[in-house]
Design a protein around this motif. Sequence first.
Motif, PDB file in Angstrom:
ATOM      1  N   PHE A  49       0.796  -1.222   0.000  1.00  0.00           N
ATOM      2  CA  PHE A  49       0.000   0.000   0.000  1.00  0.00           C
ATOM      3  C   PHE A  49       0.832   1.279   0.000  1.00  0.00           C
ATOM      4  N   VAL A  50       2.091   1.221   0.412  1.00  0.00           N
ATOM      5  CA  VAL A  50       2.916   2.425   0.465  1.00  0.00           C
ATOM      6  C   VAL A  50       3.799   2.537  -0.779  1.00  0.00           C
ATOM      7  N   LEU A  51       4.440   1.416  -1.150  1.00  0.00           N
ATOM      8  CA  LEU A  51       5.318   1.445  -2.319  1.00  0.00           C
ATOM      9  C   LEU A  51       4.513   1.518  -3.610  1.00  0.00           C
ATOM     10  N   THR A  52       5.017   2.272  -4.546  1.00  0.00           N
ATOM     11  CA  THR A  52       4.387   2.335  -5.864  1.00  0.00           C
ATOM     12  C   THR A  52       4.801   1.098  -6.659  1.00  0.00           C
ATOM     13  N   PRO A  53       4.074   0.770  -7.716  1.00  0.00           N
ATOM     14  CA  PRO A  53       4.448  -0.408  -8.520  1.00  0.00           C
ATOM     15  C   PRO A  53       5.865  -0.323  -9.079  1.00  0.00           C
ATOM     16  N   SER A  54       6.307   0.869  -9.461  1.00  0.00           N
ATOM     17  CA  SER A  54       7.671   0.986  -9.996  1.00  0.00           C
ATOM     18  C   SER A  54       8.707   0.729  -8.899  1.00  0.00           C
ATOM     19  N   GLN A  55       8.417   1.158  -7.659  1.00  0.00           N
ATOM     20  CA  GLN A  55       9.346   0.890  -6.545  1.00  0.00           C
ATOM     21  C   GLN A  55       9.400  -0.606  -6.248  1.00  0.00           C
ATOM     22  N   ARG A  56       8.242  -1.275  -6.339  1.00  0.00           N
ATOM     23  CA  ARG A  56       8.224  -2.729  -6.121  1.00  0.00           C
ATOM     24  C   ARG A  56       9.035  -3.445  -7.187  1.00  0.00           C
ATOM     25  N   LYS A  57       8.909  -3.023  -8.434  1.00  0.00           N
ATOM     26  CA  LYS A  57       9.702  -3.636  -9.512  1.00  0.00           C
ATOM     27  C   LYS A  57      11.187  -3.398  -9.283  1.00  0.00           C
ATOM     28  N   TYR A  58      11.538  -2.199  -8.840  1.00  0.00           N
ATOM     29  CA  TYR A  58      12.941  -1.890  -8.576  1.00  0.00           C
ATOM     30  C   TYR A  58      13.486  -2.775  -7.456  1.00  0.00           C
ATOM     31  N   ARG A  59      12.734  -2.919  -6.377  1.00  0.00           N
ATOM     32  CA  ARG A  59      13.192  -3.771  -5.269  1.00  0.00           C
ATOM     33  C   ARG A  59      13.346  -5.223  -5.705  1.00  0.00           C
ATOM     34  N   ALA A  61      13.997  -6.297  -8.777  1.00  0.00           N
ATOM     35  CA  ALA A  61      15.184  -6.370  -9.637  1.00  0.00           C
ATOM     36  C   ALA A  61      16.457  -6.278  -8.807  1.00  0.00           C
ATOM     37  N   LEU A  62      16.448  -5.468  -7.762  1.00  0.00           N
ATOM     38  CA  LEU A  62      17.611  -5.341  -6.886  1.00  0.00           C
ATOM     39  C   LEU A  62      17.907  -6.658  -6.174  1.00  0.00           C
ATOM     40  N   ARG A  63      16.862  -7.312  -5.650  1.00  0.00           N
ATOM     41  CA  ARG A  63      17.057  -8.617  -4.993  1.00  0.00           C
ATOM     42  C   ARG A  63      17.608  -9.637  -5.974  1.00  0.00           C
ATOM     43  N   LYS A  64      17.061  -9.644  -7.190  1.00  0.00           N
ATOM     44  CA  LYS A  64      17.513 -10.585  -8.216  1.00  0.00           C
ATOM     45  C   LYS A  64      18.969 -10.327  -8.582  1.00  0.00           C
ATOM     46  N   SER A  65      19.343  -9.070  -8.707  1.00  0.00           N
ATOM     47  CA  SER A  65      20.715  -8.703  -9.043  1.00  0.00           C
ATOM     48  C   SER A  65      21.684  -9.111  -7.934  1.00  0.00           C
ATOM     49  N   LYS A  66      21.288  -8.875  -6.678  1.00  0.00           N
ATOM     50  CA  LYS A  66      22.146  -9.262  -5.553  1.00  0.00           C
ATOM     51  C   LYS A  66      22.344 -10.767  -5.516  1.00  0.00           C
ATOM     52  N   ARG A  67      21.260 -11.510  -5.758  1.00  0.00           N
ATOM     53  CA  ARG A  67      21.342 -12.964  -5.756  1.00  0.00           C
ATOM     54  C   ARG A  67      22.278 -13.453  -6.857  1.00  0.00           C
ATOM     55  N   LYS A  68      22.158 -12.862  -8.035  1.00  0.00           N
ATOM     56  CA  LYS A  68      23.006 -13.230  -9.172  1.00  0.00           C
ATOM     57  C   LYS A  68      24.466 -12.897  -8.886  1.00  0.00           C
ATOM     58  N   TYR A  69      24.715 -11.720  -8.300  1.00  0.00           N
ATOM     59  CA  TYR A  69      26.079 -11.300  -7.986  1.00  0.00           C
ATOM     60  C   TYR A  69      26.702 -12.208  -6.930  1.00  0.00           C
ATOM     61  N   ARG A  70      25.902 -12.615  -5.937  1.00  0.00           N
ATOM     62  CA  ARG A  70      26.407 -13.527  -4.902  1.00  0.00           C
ATOM     63  C   ARG A  70      26.812 -14.863  -5.497  1.00  0.00           C
ATOM     64  N   GLN A  71      26.018 -15.382  -6.424  1.00  0.00           N
ATOM     65  CA  GLN A  71      26.320 -16.671  -7.036  1.00  0.00           C
ATOM     66  C   GLN A  71      27.594 -16.600  -7.864  1.00  0.00           C
ATOM     67  N   LYS A  72      27.863 -15.479  -8.521  1.00  0.00           N
ATOM     68  CA  LYS A  72      29.076 -15.334  -9.304  1.00  0.00           C
ATOM     69  C   LYS A  72      30.313 -15.309  -8.386  1.00  0.00           C
TER      70      LYS A  72
END
Length: 75
Positions: A49-59, A61-72
């Motif tokens: 209810f507080v975050l906008t849809p674009s902020q949710r997409k950004y978060r 993508a950020l989690r996905k990027s961190k996960r990918k970077y950790r695996q590398k």
Amino acid sequence: MKKIILYAVLIIAAIGLLTNMDYFLNMIVNSLIFLIVLGLIIYGVYYFFVLTPSQRKYRKALRKSKRKYRQKNRR
């Protein structure tokens, strides 16, 4: 005689402590469960209810990027 009385008092105190320990631990566990559920509810309200849809997409993508970077870095 004094040692016998001292040991008797210590045994009675230990028995009392053990019988109250169940109630005390149950109270702590219930409090922790309540706090975790309350935290999840507050986070859910914030996320949906507080975050906008674009902020949710950004978060996301950020989690996905961190996960990918950790695996590398693990390889």
